[in-house]
Design an enzyme around this catalytic site. Structure first.
Site, PDB file in Angstrom:
ATOM      1  N   HIS A 104      -4.088  -8.742  15.220  1.00  0.00           N
ATOM      2  CA  HIS A 104      -4.311  -7.578  14.364  1.00  0.00           C
ATOM      3  C   HIS A 104      -5.172  -8.023  13.189  1.00  0.00           C
ATOM      4  O   HIS A 104      -4.930  -9.083  12.599  1.00  0.00           O
ATOM      5  CB  HIS A 104      -2.958  -7.042  13.898  1.00  0.00           C
ATOM      6  CG  HIS A 104      -3.005  -5.800  13.056  1.00  0.00           C
ATOM      7  ND1 HIS A 104      -4.034  -4.890  13.093  1.00  0.00           N
ATOM      8  CD2 HIS A 104      -2.116  -5.326  12.135  1.00  0.00           C
ATOM      9  CE1 HIS A 104      -3.776  -3.910  12.239  1.00  0.00           C
ATOM     10  NE2 HIS A 104      -2.634  -4.154  11.645  1.00  0.00           N
ATOM     11  N   HIS A 161      -0.476  -0.488  15.261  1.00  0.00           N
ATOM     12  CA  HIS A 161      -0.796   0.786  14.658  1.00  0.00           C
ATOM     13  C   HIS A 161      -2.268   0.936  14.274  1.00  0.00           C
ATOM     14  O   HIS A 161      -2.639   1.908  13.607  1.00  0.00           O
ATOM     15  CB  HIS A 161       0.083   1.031  13.426  1.00  0.00           C
ATOM     16  CG  HIS A 161      -0.128   0.027  12.317  1.00  0.00           C
ATOM     17  ND1 HIS A 161      -0.372   0.434  11.029  1.00  0.00           N
ATOM     18  CD2 HIS A 161      -0.138  -1.312  12.281  1.00  0.00           C
ATOM     19  CE1 HIS A 161      -0.492  -0.623  10.249  1.00  0.00           C
ATOM     20  NE2 HIS A 161      -0.351  -1.685  10.995  1.00  0.00           N
ATOM     21  N   ASP A 194      -3.372  -8.618   5.758  1.00  0.00           N
ATOM     22  CA  ASP A 194      -2.127  -9.378   5.630  1.00  0.00           C
ATOM     23  C   ASP A 194      -1.912 -10.306   6.818  1.00  0.00           C
ATOM     24  O   ASP A 194      -1.119 -11.246   6.743  1.00  0.00           O
ATOM     25  CB  ASP A 194      -0.924  -8.450   5.434  1.00  0.00           C
ATOM     26  CG  ASP A 194      -0.798  -7.392   6.503  1.00  0.00           C
ATOM     27  OD1 ASP A 194      -1.816  -6.782   6.853  1.00  0.00           O
ATOM     28  OD2 ASP A 194       0.325  -7.161   6.993  1.00  0.00           O
ATOM     29  N   HIS A 242       5.990  -9.716  10.672  1.00  0.00           N
ATOM     30  CA  HIS A 242       6.681  -9.598   9.385  1.00  0.00           C
ATOM     31  C   HIS A 242       8.178  -9.723   9.617  1.00  0.00           C
ATOM     32  O   HIS A 242       8.717  -9.186  10.607  1.00  0.00           O
ATOM     33  CB  HIS A 242       6.412  -8.248   8.720  1.00  0.00           C
ATOM     34  CG  HIS A 242       4.984  -8.014   8.358  1.00  0.00           C
ATOM     35  ND1 HIS A 242       4.330  -8.710   7.372  1.00  0.00           N
ATOM     36  CD2 HIS A 242       4.073  -7.132   8.845  1.00  0.00           C
ATOM     37  CE1 HIS A 242       3.084  -8.288   7.271  1.00  0.00           C
ATOM     38  NE2 HIS A 242       2.899  -7.330   8.163  1.00  0.00           N
ATOM     39  N   TYR A 250      10.728   0.036   7.955  1.00  0.00           N
ATOM     40  CA  TYR A 250       9.393  -0.383   8.371  1.00  0.00           C
ATOM     41  C   TYR A 250       8.848   0.573   9.429  1.00  0.00           C
ATOM     42  O   TYR A 250       7.703   1.039   9.340  1.00  0.00           O
ATOM     43  CB  TYR A 250       9.454  -1.809   8.932  1.00  0.00           C
ATOM     44  CG  TYR A 250       8.115  -2.400   9.252  1.00  0.00           C
ATOM     45  CD1 TYR A 250       7.440  -3.174   8.327  1.00  0.00           C
ATOM     46  CD2 TYR A 250       7.504  -2.177  10.482  1.00  0.00           C
ATOM     47  CE1 TYR A 250       6.195  -3.714   8.608  1.00  0.00           C
ATOM     48  CE2 TYR A 250       6.271  -2.708  10.770  1.00  0.00           C
ATOM     49  CZ  TYR A 250       5.621  -3.478   9.838  1.00  0.00           C
ATOM     50  OH  TYR A 250       4.381  -3.993  10.122  1.00  0.00           O
ATOM     51  N   GLU A 270      -5.742  -6.485  10.199  1.00  0.00           N
ATOM     52  CA  GLU A 270      -5.390  -6.082   8.836  1.00  0.00           C
ATOM     53  C   GLU A 270      -5.268  -7.332   7.964  1.00  0.00           C
ATOM     54  O   GLU A 270      -4.774  -8.371   8.419  1.00  0.00           O
ATOM     55  CB  GLU A 270      -4.085  -5.281   8.854  1.00  0.00           C
ATOM     56  CG  GLU A 270      -3.901  -4.386   7.655  1.00  0.00           C
ATOM     57  CD  GLU A 270      -2.758  -3.397   7.816  1.00  0.00           C
ATOM     58  OE1 GLU A 270      -2.530  -2.625   6.865  1.00  0.00           O
ATOM     59  OE2 GLU A 270      -2.097  -3.377   8.874  1.00  0.00           O
ATOM     60  N   ASP A 317       3.017  -6.097  14.731  1.00  0.00           N
ATOM     61  CA  ASP A 317       3.791  -5.311  13.765  1.00  0.00           C
ATOM     62  C   ASP A 317       5.045  -4.679  14.374  1.00  0.00           C
ATOM     63  O   ASP A 317       5.923  -4.220  13.630  1.00  0.00           O
ATOM     64  CB  ASP A 317       2.913  -4.221  13.146  1.00  0.00           C
ATOM     65  CG  ASP A 317       2.051  -4.758  12.011  1.00  0.00           C
ATOM     66  OD1 ASP A 317       2.476  -5.725  11.356  1.00  0.00           O
ATOM     67  OD2 ASP A 317       0.957  -4.221  11.779  1.00  0.00           O
ATOM     68  N   HIS A 326       0.809  -1.223   0.000  1.00  0.00           N
ATOM     69  CA  HIS A 326       0.000   0.000   0.000  1.00  0.00           C
ATOM     70  C   HIS A 326       0.846   1.278   0.000  1.00  0.00           C
ATOM     71  O   HIS A 326       0.757   2.117   0.876  1.00  0.00           O
ATOM     72  CB  HIS A 326      -1.060   0.010   1.116  1.00  0.00           C
ATOM     73  CG  HIS A 326      -0.615  -0.408   2.480  1.00  0.00           C
ATOM     74  ND1 HIS A 326       0.275   0.305   3.235  1.00  0.00           N
ATOM     75  CD2 HIS A 326      -0.980  -1.468   3.238  1.00  0.00           C
ATOM     76  CE1 HIS A 326       0.454  -0.280   4.390  1.00  0.00           C
ATOM     77  NE2 HIS A 326      -0.281  -1.361   4.422  1.00  0.00           N
TER      78      HIS A 326
END
Length: 394
Positions: free
Chosen positions: A78, A144, A82, A222, A191, A80, A163, A24
């Protein structure tokens, strides 16, 4: 499949996306990973899932260790996509599993996937008994997203950090000490700068909470798993969260006919003459997310643009919008640029610098058409004066 043990009871079952180059708007030249971890204790627990296209790989990895139908709990740190978009595929194989997450996470999962699973909302201090180990939950809202939380495995002292402490880097080696550390730290800095920079205060609070826990392994969502260089990356997060800066000056610009570029190069000479470290980026060819990484620890930011239609060039407008959203702290800035029959870029840049929370400490420099020798000298002095202010802040 090559399943890697993270600790006595924890397996890596995630996926490596070697080919993704845009996350993104954040460039990922080294690809990304979607990390998922399986805890096999008296109870079986899956920490997060992966991006939906990699669901078959996730389930294959799990199946080599245990029948997915035996999963008792799925922790959604989380929501999100991904991290969570393979959840429906996992739940189809483990329909009896209970999904543990924050209240914001519960509402988000229902909205994303239109499914009302067997949810259990957790809050800070809640503990999940697994057998030899327990999972403790630490919500970290706005680190976040509002739903974000961190999970900690007692006994084996594994922190599933979501994250935090992550990097976008593809590798066949899962641990920090198996990879090139400078490269890993570079990607960790990039990152943080592009994902977590607006949340510095929350980062500091989260790191302070984690100091109370004995941690042997940090397993982010990640990138590589930290087992040897944990003190180094935690110290980096403390510095970044507090907005610690160095005597570095970033000069980012774009130029229509070369005049603003000549100004930028003279300003850079002035920065160097003051004893500061200068970096020069032309935004029509620079990678914006790597420029932001370089800005993370910089004490000063100089933005230059030719005037187009009474404003900035499009590349500079995109950069300034990005910086304004990231809201960096502890930095000073100024503007410069050339114009033709009328200016406007400098004022627009200064307004956006201020809107981003960057202190504009001196008037910018603007000139008409092509710089002469006197104007180039003025640019040199502008850069030197600005750099002295940056160095004085250290």
């Amino acid at each position: 499949m090559n399943n890697v043990k993270i600790s006595e009871s924890v397996y890596y079952v995630g996926a490596v996306d070697w080919n993704l180059r845009d996350f993104h708007g954040y460039t990922t030249p080294r690809g990304v990973t979607y990390n998922s971890y399986l805890i096999v204790d008296e109870k079986v627990c899956l920490i997060d899932t992966v991006k939906a296209p990699f669901a078959p790989e996730l389930l294959d990895r799990i199946s080599q260790i245990i029948d997915p139908a035996k999963i008792d709990y799925i922790i959604t740190n989380h929501i999100e996509p991904d991290h969570s978009s393979a959840l429906p595929a996992v739940m189809a194989r483990a329909p009896q599993a209970k999904v543990l997450l924050t209240e914001h996470g519960r509402t988000g999962i229902i909205k994303h996937y239109q499914q009302n699973y067997d949810f259990e909302v957790v809050k800070e201090g809640d503990v999940l008994e697994l057998g030899r180990n327990k999972l403790q939950f630490v919500p970290v809202p706005m680190l976040h997203w509002p739903d974000s939380m961190i999970s900690y495995l007692t006994g084996e002292q594994v922190l599933f950090s979501n994250d935090a402490f992550g990097q976008h880097i593809s590798t066949t080696k899962r641990f920090d000490d198996e990879n090139d550390l400078p490269q890993v730290l570079f990607e960790a800095e990039k990152y943080y700068a592009n994902i977590l920079l607006p949340f510095g205060k929350m980062v500091v609070k989260a790191v302070d909470k984690l100091k109370e826990l004995p941690i042997q392994i940090v397993a982010p969502s990640h990138g590589v798993v930290w087992r040897k260089h944990i003190p180094e990356i935690v110290a980096k997060y403390q510095d970044w969260g507090r907005g610690k800066t160095t005597g570095k000056v970033i000069i980012a610009y774009d130029s229509m006919w070369g005049s603003t570029e000549r100004m930028a190069r003279q300003i850079l000479e002035g920065v160097a003459a003051a004893g500061a470290t200068g970096k020069l980026y032309k935004m029509s060819s620079a990678d914006r997310s790597e420029v932001i990484r370089d800005m993370l620890e910089a004490g000063g930011i100089l933005i230059g643009s030719s005037t187009l239609n009474n404003g900035m060039l499009p590349n500079m407008g995109a950069l300034m919008t990005y910086i304004k959203g990231l809201r960096p702290t502890g930095k000073i800035g100024a503007a410069f640029g050339a114009y033709g029959w009328g200016g406007g870029a400098q004022n627009a840049i200064e307004e956006m610098l201020k809107g981003a929370g960057i202190a504009v400490t001196q008037p910018g420099v603007a000139l008409k058409w092509v710089p002469d020798e006197e104007e180039l000298h003025k640019c040199f002095e502008f850069g030197r004066e600005f750099a002295h202010k940056v160095l004085a802040k250290i």
